[in-house]
Write an enzyme that holds these catalytic residues in place. Structure first.
Site, PDB file in Angstrom:
ATOM      1  CE1 TYR A   1      37.916  37.040  41.001  1.00 49.89           C
ATOM      2  CE2 TYR A   1      35.796  37.150  42.114  1.00 49.89           C
ATOM      3  CZ  TYR A   1      36.810  36.410  41.542  1.00 49.89           C
ATOM      4  OH  TYR A   1      36.703  35.034  41.510  1.00 49.89           O
TER       5      TYR A   1
ATOM      6  CD  GLU B   1      44.227  36.277  38.392  1.00 51.62           C
ATOM      7  OE1 GLU B   1      44.323  37.428  38.859  1.00 51.62           O
ATOM      8  OE2 GLU B   1      43.563  35.363  38.931  1.00 51.62           O
TER       9      GLU B   1
ATOM     10  CG  HIS C   1      38.270  35.737  36.373  1.00 50.94           C
ATOM     11  ND1 HIS C   1      39.168  34.737  36.065  1.00 50.94           N
ATOM     12  CD2 HIS C   1      38.577  36.140  37.631  1.00 50.94           C
ATOM     13  CE1 HIS C   1      39.991  34.560  37.092  1.00 50.94           C
ATOM     14  NE2 HIS C   1      39.660  35.404  38.052  1.00 50.94           N
TER      15      HIS C   1
ATOM     16  CD  GLN D   1      43.836  32.126  43.772  1.00 50.47           C
ATOM     17  OE1 GLN D   1      44.490  31.812  42.770  1.00 50.47           O
ATOM     18  NE2 GLN D   1      42.820  32.968  43.724  1.00 50.47           N
TER      19      GLN D   1
ATOM     20  NE  ARG E   1      32.246  30.471  46.151  1.00 47.37           N
ATOM     21  CZ  ARG E   1      33.297  31.208  45.774  1.00 47.37           C
ATOM     22  NH1 ARG E   1      34.449  31.075  46.385  1.00 47.37           N
ATOM     23  NH2 ARG E   1      33.190  32.081  44.797  1.00 47.37           N
TER      24      ARG E   1
ATOM     25  CE1 TYR F   1      38.387  31.366  48.381  1.00 41.20           C
ATOM     26  CE2 TYR F   1      39.406  29.213  48.539  1.00 41.20           C
ATOM     27  CZ  TYR F   1      38.276  29.991  48.344  1.00 41.20           C
ATOM     28  OH  TYR F   1      37.065  29.406  48.127  1.00 41.20           O
TER      29      TYR F   1
END
Ligand code: MN
Length: 439
Positions: free
Chosen positions: A139, A212, A144, A253, A153, A257
């Site tokens: 990640y 992605e 991103h 997702q 969030r 998740y």
């Protein structure tokens, strides 16, 4: 990772297309893929891209004229086994690179015989370039992570561990496919907007299907279980890099998740490009690894002078989209965005070292996804989730069609290339897949 004679920009190939303007595969590149003639039942073997051709290493091994050391390296490649050479590390790879380049360079005494070992790339089909036993997705794209974090969030986009830990999760190798393989839209559970808390989720075809834009780094030499790889040795355990599309079902997702992370939103298919560009080919495109002012420096086990001086790579990345309507009208794919791997928050060496710091063993051919590589500017999102603000602002294509997420018949192509003053441009070849309707 030194620059040597194989990087000489003056060097040319007797395969004329290797010198074509904008060619992905000049003689300075020489990436590996696994090939056979399209539609045939021939055995798979490893090939090396040169211009618009492939040097078939099964034929080249038979043709002879190689040193004993090179012949020994060609033997597994002729049988389609790239992992055997990946396991050997960079010294063997450099011997092979020099020998292949000597055979393909202008004026080579091997020209006549190797010319009979070429197949046009248009006439081959590819499998995965190597056997991938395990795949991890990181990640490392901070732009991103921040943009997606804001969507999920708003008050707390970047979690406090992000700048200290190279975040990752274990993906699934069984659903990795090579470029050109169609991807079937997954079915799954999701919550439609406005569904009351506590109400049952919906089930059906994914409505927020996304791509992605990622790089995939392939592990070379293994490390034994219980033996971490220090950062000073990390690159000796890396073989090379390809493109990686981590197709993502955003609605699945969002519902699944928490608390354990990505699962069925990710493992219905992930596409890799057919060619692996070696660490040697990337050497001229290294650059310093730096952190923005005010950001913490990596912990000592993720830091070295070499990593700071040249641990990052200048690799241009691009996403192109072609809808079914565009394809029917004969219109080419259109670029949606462009970014650069130099903006990654962690280097490949740091990813490998972090992955093994607890003693986890990596094997030849294991794949490390970089995470989505978005650039710092608006419009540089490496996924539709970012480009459309979570599906709220559709993008308009040149033919007037709009997209928030992918529709059936859409084809997504990832591209990458390295370009720098005083070097010859190298490219990765496309990583493409078309979306089929849900079953
Ligand atoms: Mn990903």
């Amino acid at each position: 990772m030194a620059i040597d004679a194989t990087h000489d920009p003056a060097q040319t190939s007797w395969v004329a297309s290797a010198q074509a303007l904008g060619a992905d595969f000049p003689i300075q590149n020489l990436p590996f893929g696994r090939i056979r003639r399209a539609g045939s039942a021939e055995p798979w073997r490893i090939g090396v891209a040169i211009g618009d051709q492939v040097l078939d290493l099964a034929a080249a091994a038979l043709a002879g004229g190689w040193s004993a050391e090179v012949a020994a390296l060609l033997a597994p490649l002729a049988a389609g086994d790239l992992n055997a050479v990946m396991a050997q590390g960079s010294a063997a790879r450099r011997v092979l690179r020099s020998a292949l380049q000597a055979g393909l360079k202008t004026g080579s005494a091997q020209q006549a015989v190797l010319a009979t070992c070429l197949i046009a790339q248009a006439e081959v089909e590819f499998s995965l370039p190597c056997t991938v036993h395990d795949y991890t997705d990181f990640y490392t794209g901070i732009h991103h992570a921040t943009a997606v974090g804001k969507l999920f969030r708003p008050d707390n986009p970047l979690l406090p561990n992000y700048k200290w830990v190279p975040i990752g999760y274990h993906g699934r190798a069984s659903s990795l496919v090579v470029s050109g393989t169609a991807i079937r839209r997954p079915n799954g559970q999701f919550k439609l907007p406005g569904t009351p808390e506590g109400a049952a989720p919906d089930f059906g075809p994914c409505r927020r299907l996304d791509y992605e834009l990622e790089l995939g780094a392939y592990v070379g030499r293994a490390n034994a279980l219980g033996e971490p790889v220090p950062i000073g040795q990390a690159e000796e355990h890396l073989f090379g890099v390809g493109l990686f599309n981590d197709w993502s079902a955003r609605d699945l997702q969002a519902w699944e998740y928490q608390p354990l992370g990505p699962f069925l939103a990710k493992n219905f298919g992930s596409t890799v490009s057919p060619w692996i560009v070696t660490m040697e080919a990337l050497a001229p495109f290294r650059q310093p690894f730096t952190r923005p002012e005010g950001d913490p420096q990596p912990l000592p086990y993720l830091d070295s002078a070499a990593n700071r001086e040249a641990g990052a790579f200048d690799i241009q990345l691009q996403v192109r989209l072609q809808t079914a309507k565009m394809r029917e009208a004969g219109e080419p794919a259109v670029a949606l965005m462009q970014s650069n791997f130099r903006d990654s928050y962690w280097t490949l060496a740091q990813l490998l070292t972090h992955h093994t710091v607890n003693g986890c063993n990596l094997n030849p051919g294991d794949l490390l996804g970089s995470g989505t590589q978005s650039g710092p500017q608006p419009g540089q999102g490496g996924s539709l989730l970012e480009l459309t603000g979570g599906g709220k602002q559709p993008i308009t294509l040149p033919n007037g069609e709009t997209r928030t997420f992918l529709q059936d018949g859409d084809s997504v192509e990832l591209h990458a290339w390295c370009e720098r003053e005083g070097t010859v441009r190298i490219g990765f070849g496309p990583c493409a897949g078309v979306i089929l309707p849900a079953p």
